[in-house]
Motif scaffolding. Sequence first.
Motif, mmCIF file in Angstrom:
data_model
loop_
_atom_site.group_PDB
_atom_site.id
_atom_site.type_symbol
_atom_site.label_atom_id
_atom_site.label_comp_id
_atom_site.label_asym_id
_atom_site.label_seq_id
_atom_site.Cartn_x
_atom_site.Cartn_y
_atom_site.Cartn_z
ATOM 1 N N ILE A 67 46.561 43.535 34.967
ATOM 2 C CA ILE A 67 46.815 42.115 34.651
ATOM 3 C C ILE A 67 48.269 41.735 34.884
ATOM 4 C CG2 ILE A 67 46.816 40.369 32.843
ATOM 5 C CD1 ILE A 67 44.386 41.725 31.623
ATOM 6 N N GLU A 68 49.191 42.561 34.381
ATOM 7 C CA GLU A 68 50.600 42.225 34.493
ATOM 8 C C GLU A 68 51.084 42.236 35.944
ATOM 9 O OE1 GLU A 68 53.055 44.584 31.947
ATOM 10 O OE2 GLU A 68 51.968 44.019 30.122
ATOM 11 N N ARG A 69 50.343 42.879 36.831
ATOM 12 C CA ARG A 69 50.743 42.967 38.233
ATOM 13 C C ARG A 69 50.055 41.923 39.093
ATOM 14 N NH1 ARG A 69 49.559 48.682 40.050
ATOM 15 N NH2 ARG A 69 50.667 47.978 41.912
ATOM 16 N N VAL A 70 49.135 41.170 38.496
ATOM 17 C CA VAL A 70 48.461 40.105 39.239
ATOM 18 C C VAL A 70 49.121 38.770 38.937
ATOM 19 C CG1 VAL A 70 46.293 38.853 39.565
ATOM 20 C CG2 VAL A 70 46.250 41.335 39.202
ATOM 21 N N ARG A 109 44.350 39.859 43.194
ATOM 22 C CA ARG A 109 45.219 38.913 43.897
ATOM 23 C C ARG A 109 44.434 38.183 44.988
ATOM 24 N NH1 ARG A 109 48.818 43.425 44.688
ATOM 25 N NH2 ARG A 109 50.095 43.715 42.802
ATOM 26 N N GLU A 110 43.557 38.926 45.665
ATOM 27 C CA GLU A 110 42.741 38.316 46.714
ATOM 28 C C GLU A 110 41.778 37.301 46.115
ATOM 29 O OE1 GLU A 110 40.047 39.625 50.611
ATOM 30 O OE2 GLU A 110 40.937 41.156 49.297
ATOM 31 N N LEU A 111 41.166 37.636 44.964
ATOM 32 C CA LEU A 111 40.281 36.679 44.297
ATOM 33 C C LEU A 111 41.051 35.416 43.926
ATOM 34 C CD1 LEU A 111 38.063 38.805 41.857
ATOM 35 C CD2 LEU A 111 37.590 38.117 44.215
ATOM 36 N N PHE A 136 41.890 27.809 32.051
ATOM 37 C CA PHE A 136 41.880 27.086 33.316
ATOM 38 C C PHE A 136 43.051 26.127 33.537
ATOM 39 C CE2 PHE A 136 37.231 27.685 32.231
ATOM 40 C CZ PHE A 136 37.064 28.782 33.059
ATOM 41 N N ASP A 137 43.821 25.819 32.516
ATOM 42 C CA ASP A 137 44.958 24.921 32.703
ATOM 43 C C ASP A 137 46.192 25.729 33.084
ATOM 44 O OD1 ASP A 137 46.486 22.660 32.815
ATOM 45 O OD2 ASP A 137 46.725 22.440 30.639
ATOM 46 N N THR A 138 46.075 26.443 34.165
ATOM 47 C CA THR A 138 47.120 27.340 34.626
ATOM 48 C C THR A 138 46.919 27.583 36.117
ATOM 49 O OG1 THR A 138 48.005 29.609 34.460
ATOM 50 C CG2 THR A 138 45.686 29.309 33.927
ATOM 51 N N ASP A 139 47.975 27.950 36.813
ATOM 52 C CA ASP A 139 47.847 28.226 38.244
ATOM 53 C C ASP A 139 47.660 29.710 38.521
ATOM 54 O OD1 ASP A 139 50.337 29.149 37.586
ATOM 55 O OD2 ASP A 139 51.440 27.915 39.020
ATOM 56 N N ARG A 140 47.372 30.486 37.483
ATOM 57 C CA ARG A 140 47.165 31.926 37.664
ATOM 58 C C ARG A 140 45.728 32.310 37.335
ATOM 59 N NH1 ARG A 140 46.807 34.882 32.967
ATOM 60 N NH2 ARG A 140 47.370 33.764 31.052
ATOM 61 N N LEU A 141 45.305 33.449 37.854
ATOM 62 C CA LEU A 141 44.017 34.012 37.499
ATOM 63 C C LEU A 141 44.080 34.526 36.065
ATOM 64 C CD1 LEU A 141 41.170 34.997 38.500
ATOM 65 C CD2 LEU A 141 42.297 37.169 39.083
ATOM 66 N N THR A 142 43.108 34.149 35.229
ATOM 67 C CA THR A 142 43.077 34.626 33.852
ATOM 68 C C THR A 142 42.005 35.697 33.696
ATOM 69 O OG1 THR A 142 41.582 32.840 33.185
ATOM 70 C CG2 THR A 142 43.964 32.458 32.927
ATOM 71 N N PHE A 143 42.163 36.513 32.645
ATOM 72 C CA PHE A 143 41.298 37.673 32.440
ATOM 73 C C PHE A 143 40.671 37.645 31.052
ATOM 74 C CE2 PHE A 143 44.012 39.010 35.851
ATOM 75 C CZ PHE A 143 43.278 39.916 36.600
ATOM 76 N N GLY A 144 39.396 37.976 31.017
ATOM 77 C CA GLY A 144 38.700 38.152 29.755
ATOM 78 C C GLY A 144 37.955 39.469 29.748
ATOM 79 N N ASP A 194 43.700 34.209 45.380
ATOM 80 C CA ASP A 194 43.993 33.458 46.608
ATOM 81 C C ASP A 194 42.763 32.691 47.102
ATOM 82 O OD1 ASP A 194 46.589 34.346 46.583
ATOM 83 O OD2 ASP A 194 46.247 35.973 48.016
ATOM 84 N N LEU A 195 41.568 33.254 46.868
ATOM 85 C CA LEU A 195 40.342 32.595 47.301
ATOM 86 C C LEU A 195 40.002 31.392 46.425
ATOM 87 C CD1 LEU A 195 37.968 35.590 48.126
ATOM 88 C CD2 LEU A 195 38.990 33.981 49.746
ATOM 89 N N GLY A 196 40.563 31.349 45.215
ATOM 90 C CA GLY A 196 40.296 30.227 44.330
ATOM 91 C C GLY A 196 39.487 30.556 43.089
ATOM 92 N N VAL A 197 39.317 31.846 42.781
ATOM 93 C CA VAL A 197 38.684 32.239 41.517
ATOM 94 C C VAL A 197 39.670 31.959 40.390
ATOM 95 C CG1 VAL A 197 37.712 34.156 40.195
ATOM 96 C CG2 VAL A 197 37.255 33.978 42.650
ATOM 97 N N ASP A 198 39.178 31.387 39.291
ATOM 98 C CA ASP A 198 40.054 30.972 38.197
ATOM 99 C C ASP A 198 40.054 31.933 37.013
ATOM 100 O OD1 ASP A 198 40.907 28.136 39.098
ATOM 101 O OD2 ASP A 198 38.728 28.145 39.380
ATOM 102 N N HIS A 199 38.931 32.620 36.774
ATOM 103 C CA HIS A 199 38.850 33.520 35.619
ATOM 104 C C HIS A 199 37.901 34.659 35.954
ATOM 105 C CE1 HIS A 199 38.808 34.858 31.438
ATOM 106 N NE2 HIS A 199 37.491 34.902 31.501
#
Length: 306
Positions: A303-306, A272-274, A14-22, A276-281
């Motif tokens: 992942i690499e394209r998001v 990418r849409e998620l 969460f300490d990032t401005d990108r969407l993270t993936f698990g 933009d909406l504010g989903v973090d992970h």
Amino acid sequence: MTDGHENAGYRQLFDTDRLTFGTGFPLTRRSESRPPVDEEMELAAHAESVGFDALWARDVPLYWPRFGDAGQTFDTWPWLSHVAAHTSEIALGTASVVLPLRHPLHVAKSAASVDRLSDGRLVMGVATGDRDPEFPAFDVDAETRGEAFREHVDVLRTVWREDFPELDSQWGSLEGELDLVPKPTTETIPLLPTGHARQSVEWIGEHGDGWFFYHLPMDTLESYLADWRDAGGEKPYAMAVRTELADDSDAGPEPIHLGYRAGSEWFAEYFRELEDLGVDHVLVSTAGDEPERELTRFAEDVIERV
């Protein structure tokens, strides 16, 4: 605002401005019998190497065939300790610990132990449980699970934060003569209530360190996110999405239970849409008979394209 919860795992997610993936165990997709441990550990290390940010373990105390799966079958805490020994930096998550079925002091000690052994990588999804036969098996009144959940969270926070605490709960009393050791790497391990956990969004916003929810249709998700921002401010929003990556990269979405089957082009745009909406992970799944290949495909093509 809950202070002192940002351990290494929380920052990874969460300490990032990108969407993270698990992604979640069992990575071999064996959900009814014991998964091959060596293969699971090799896949865990591979997921980390190709760019996944978290590995999530289920908490399934007892196997109920009608429900359809037994998680990774091994108990959450020794399993995540084993995973910690085979990985380096990837966050380790619980999705999610069924608090009313466990004694909070056991949870507190087990979780703090995993957090210490992993150098602070533990992030805890916490829940009230949805497998009905487990409640009589543990002699727990299912009707009181919401209240038990709230009290459990309070006990966890207290024994992690305080030395020789005093408290009185339905599980027992502490009178300042006993202490919980080890303490976690931060003041408290981050807690993400999962689903509604039989609480109001306002309660989750005040007492949680984020909110972990399930896949929702896009218009419903927008409404939930708006409510969450009102209740939780800037606290993170995480969600689980079942994903099946089609061989055809241009394939459109086909709804499946709690997610989609689609090509990598559509998934990249969807995530990418998620974002933009504010989903973090997002916790995603990779299907197929070649799990190492599927992890690589998802990492490289999505992942690499998001």
